[in-house]
Design a protein around this motif. Structure first.
Motif, short mmCIF file in Angstrom:
data_model
loop_
_atom_site.label_atom_id
_atom_site.label_comp_id
_atom_site.label_asym_id
_atom_site.label_seq_id
_atom_site.Cartn_x
_atom_site.Cartn_y
_atom_site.Cartn_z
N GLY A 175 99.80 77.25 74.32
CA GLY A 175 98.55 76.66 73.85
C GLY A 175 98.25 77.14 72.44
N GLY A 176 96.95 77.32 72.13
CA GLY A 176 96.58 77.90 70.84
C GLY A 176 97.22 79.27 70.71
N SER A 177 97.20 80.03 71.80
CA SER A 177 97.99 81.25 71.95
C SER A 177 99.03 80.97 73.02
CB SER A 177 97.13 82.40 72.48
OG SER A 177 96.30 82.88 71.49
N PHE A 221 86.41 77.30 73.67
CA PHE A 221 85.48 77.91 74.64
C PHE A 221 85.44 76.98 75.85
CE2 PHE A 221 80.89 77.95 76.13
CZ PHE A 221 81.08 79.04 76.98
N LYS A 222 85.83 77.52 77.02
CA LYS A 222 85.78 76.72 78.25
C LYS A 222 84.92 77.46 79.26
CE LYS A 222 90.48 75.36 77.22
NZ LYS A 222 91.85 75.84 77.35
N TYR A 223 84.25 76.71 80.11
CA TYR A 223 83.41 77.38 81.11
C TYR A 223 83.37 76.60 82.41
CZ TYR A 223 79.97 73.79 79.92
OH TYR A 223 79.35 72.58 79.71
N ALA A 244 98.84 75.28 80.08
CA ALA A 244 98.00 75.32 78.86
C ALA A 244 98.25 74.09 77.98
CB ALA A 244 98.19 76.61 78.08
N GLY A 245 97.46 73.97 76.91
CA GLY A 245 97.38 72.73 76.12
C GLY A 245 98.72 72.10 75.79
N ILE A 246 99.64 72.85 75.22
CA ILE A 246 100.95 72.30 74.85
C ILE A 246 101.82 72.13 76.10
CG2 ILE A 246 103.04 72.67 73.46
CD1 ILE A 246 101.31 74.52 71.63
N GLU A 295 100.99 71.60 79.16
CA GLU A 295 100.55 70.52 80.06
C GLU A 295 100.75 69.14 79.45
OE1 GLU A 295 96.44 71.34 81.02
OE2 GLU A 295 96.96 73.43 81.34
N ASN A 296 100.58 69.06 78.12
CA ASN A 296 100.57 67.74 77.47
C ASN A 296 101.81 67.42 76.65
OD1 ASN A 296 97.68 66.85 77.99
ND2 ASN A 296 97.36 68.87 77.09
N GLY A 297 102.48 68.45 76.17
CA GLY A 297 103.55 68.23 75.20
C GLY A 297 104.90 67.95 75.85
N ASN A 340 97.74 74.14 62.29
CA ASN A 340 97.98 75.10 63.38
C ASN A 340 97.98 74.40 64.74
OD1 ASN A 340 95.34 74.53 63.90
ND2 ASN A 340 94.57 76.61 63.66
N ASP A 341 97.85 73.08 64.72
CA ASP A 341 97.79 72.31 65.97
C ASP A 341 99.09 71.55 66.16
OD1 ASP A 341 97.25 70.18 67.90
OD2 ASP A 341 95.16 70.76 67.69
N VAL A 342 99.73 71.77 67.30
CA VAL A 342 101.06 71.20 67.53
C VAL A 342 101.05 69.67 67.48
CG1 VAL A 342 101.20 70.94 70.04
CG2 VAL A 342 103.16 71.81 68.79
N ARG A 343 99.88 69.07 67.77
CA ARG A 343 99.81 67.59 67.70
C ARG A 343 100.03 67.12 66.27
NH1 ARG A 343 94.32 67.64 71.18
NH2 ARG A 343 94.13 69.51 69.93
N ASP A 344 99.38 67.80 65.31
CA ASP A 344 99.53 67.42 63.89
C ASP A 344 100.96 67.72 63.42
OD1 ASP A 344 96.81 66.95 64.05
OD2 ASP A 344 96.29 68.92 63.23
P1 AMP Z 1 94.76 75.71 74.78
O1 AMP Z 1 94.81 76.98 73.97
O2 AMP Z 1 95.41 75.81 76.10
O3 AMP Z 1 93.38 75.10 74.82
O4 AMP Z 1 95.68 74.66 73.97
C1 AMP Z 1 95.30 74.20 72.70
C2 AMP Z 1 96.50 73.59 72.04
O5 AMP Z 1 97.11 72.60 72.90
C3 AMP Z 1 96.15 72.84 70.78
O6 AMP Z 1 96.21 73.69 69.69
C4 AMP Z 1 97.22 71.79 70.71
O7 AMP Z 1 98.25 72.27 69.87
C5 AMP Z 1 97.77 71.65 72.11
N1 AMP Z 1 97.53 70.30 72.65
C6 AMP Z 1 96.37 69.78 73.12
N2 AMP Z 1 96.53 68.51 73.51
C7 AMP Z 1 97.84 68.19 73.28
C8 AMP Z 1 98.63 67.01 73.44
N3 AMP Z 1 98.10 65.88 73.95
N4 AMP Z 1 99.94 67.08 73.10
C9 AMP Z 1 100.47 68.22 72.60
N5 AMP Z 1 99.76 69.35 72.42
C10 AMP Z 1 98.48 69.35 72.74
#
Ligand code: AMP
Length: 386
Positions: A203-205, A13-15, A323-325, A327-329, A275-279
């Motif tokens: 990202g998550g999706s 949840f982001k706002y 998105a999460g992956i 931007e960071n992966g 389900n988290d790409v980091r793990d």
């Molecule tokens: P979002 O849906 O855009 O909020 O992205 C969430 C997903 O981003 C998480 O499930 C992670 O798998 C991934 N994520 C977040 N931080 C990192 C990171 N530092 N490196 C790789 N993946 C990340």
């Protein structure tokens, strides 16, 4: 006027809270929660935090809330987030079980917590209204198509922001202006060289969208957010023959099969880890072969869709990660861009590895195709305003 933009993702949840008046707008506060399971309590917490931090004296000061709703079948574009909208989300909840219920519940929660506020929904599907029909139909009997089974596409807010921002970064203000006014005026005619962008929202999706002159020409997600790329715990692409086969052989009810496809598949299903790409990355580094397979499958699927849209557009000028992956992966970005020198895409590994969630070009000198990391901006109130 105070406007809160609420982005209720499948896991987050982001706002952002904006003040808007005749002279412009400013962001008063932003925040977010990850790995969310109880949306009502994080909404409550966010409103309390805004109060505690002195941003607002009381939640009653908030004039409007905007929602980035996902799938309402015939309901798309910008509508009041009222009971009709909630009903449309609930009627299609079986198709978007990870996305529609958080919005239906979130809208009800906000209606209760902020009775004075006007609630507005902008559907994610709106960005795909100009996708050519041959790319949005499925080859199904008419009766199936008549009940709304077609490609809708999701992550519209994110890909639209990428369309506009990448056009600006490419020096194409004509394309950026067309995208900014897309929902009000439709695509403007663009003269000169076409601008061909592929946007990877990972990202998550996750989804990959082809964008020609600022307009989506196709996307990896189809009828439901269970399609296209493998998702955190959702399957992504699956042959329709697999479902009846698995039900018969494994003795699964339809409900159980759906649960496994939407909760125990994707990165989680393949890796058996998370389900988290980091793990999953961590497990892969420790030598877990299933985790490595999960990452490799995700990368393969991303490359598949980039290739499809680059071909449909007759080439590629910019590739964007968001998105999460995305931007960071940096490992995923490296793998997606590997071996594309022949196509004119070369990554600068040093830039790539140091780039974390900031807007940056990460291609090497001389790479014909630009590669951008653009932080997701799904809570933007007006195009390209932070
Ligand atoms: P979002 O849906 O855009 O909020 O992205 C969430 C997903 O981003 C998480 O499930 C992670 O798998 C991934 N994520 C977040 N931080 C990192 C990171 N530092 N490196 C790789 N993946 C990340």
């Amino acid at each position: 006027m105070l406007i809160l933009i609420a982005n209720l993702g499948s896991t987050s949840f982001k706002y952002r809270l904006y003040r808007m008046d005749a002279t412009g707008q400013e962001v008063l506060a932003k925040g977010g929660y990850e790995r969310v399971t109880d949306y009502a309590s994080v909404i409550d917490d966010a409103l309390q935090t805004l109060q505690k931090d002195g941003v607002i004296a009381s939640p009653s000061e908030i004039d409007a809330v905007g929602f980035k709703t996902v799938l309402g079948k015939d309901l798309s574009g910008c509508v009041w987030a009222d009971e009709t909208c909630v009903q449309a989300l609930e009627n299609f909840a079986a198709v978007a079980p990870a996305h529609n219920p958080p919005y239906a519940n979130g809208i009800r929660q906000f209606a209760q917590s902020l009775p004075q506020a006007r609630l507005v929904a902008l559907f994610e599907t709106a960005f795909y209204q100009w996708v050519p029909e041959p790319r949005s139909v499925y080859a199904l009997p008419k009766s199936w198509r008549d009940i709304g089974i077609r490609r809708y596409g999701f992550h519209g807010a994110s890909h639209k922001y990428v369309a506009e921002r990448s056009a600006q970064l490419m020096g194409r203000d004509d394309v950026a202006a067309s995208t900014a006014s897309l929902y009000l005026q439709g695509p403007a005619p663009i003269s000169g060289k076409p601008l061909r962008v592929v946007s990877c929202h990972l990202g998550g999706s996750s989804s990959v969208t082809g964008i020609l002159n600022g307009v989506a020409i196709g996307t990896s997600m189809g009828f439901s957010p269970q399609s296209g790329l493998p998702q955190n715990n959702r399957v992504g692409e699956l042959d329709s023959g697999a479902l009846p086969y698995a039900m018969k052989v494994l003795g699964l009810s339809l409900e159980e099969a759906e649960r496994q496809l939407t909760k125990e598949s994707g990165l989680l299903g393949l890796s058996g880890v998370s389900n988290d790409v980091r793990d999953v990355n961590e497990a892969s580094l420790q030598g877990n072969a299933d985790a490595t397979l999960a990452i490799d499958h995700m990368v393969d699927s991303i490359r598949h869709w980039i290739g499809a849209f680059a071909w449909q557009m007759g080439g590629l000028d910019a590739l964007v990660f968001t998105a999460g992956i995305g931007e960071n992966g940096h490992e995923v970005r490296t793998a997606v861009c590997e071996g594309l020198e022949e196509f004119g895409l070369v990554l600068d590994e040093a830039r790539n590895q140091s780039c974390r969630a900031v807007e940056q070009e990460i291609q090497a000198e001389g790479s014909r195709i630009k590669v951008f990391v653009i932080p997701a901006n799904e809570e933007s109130l007006c195009p390209n305003k932070q």
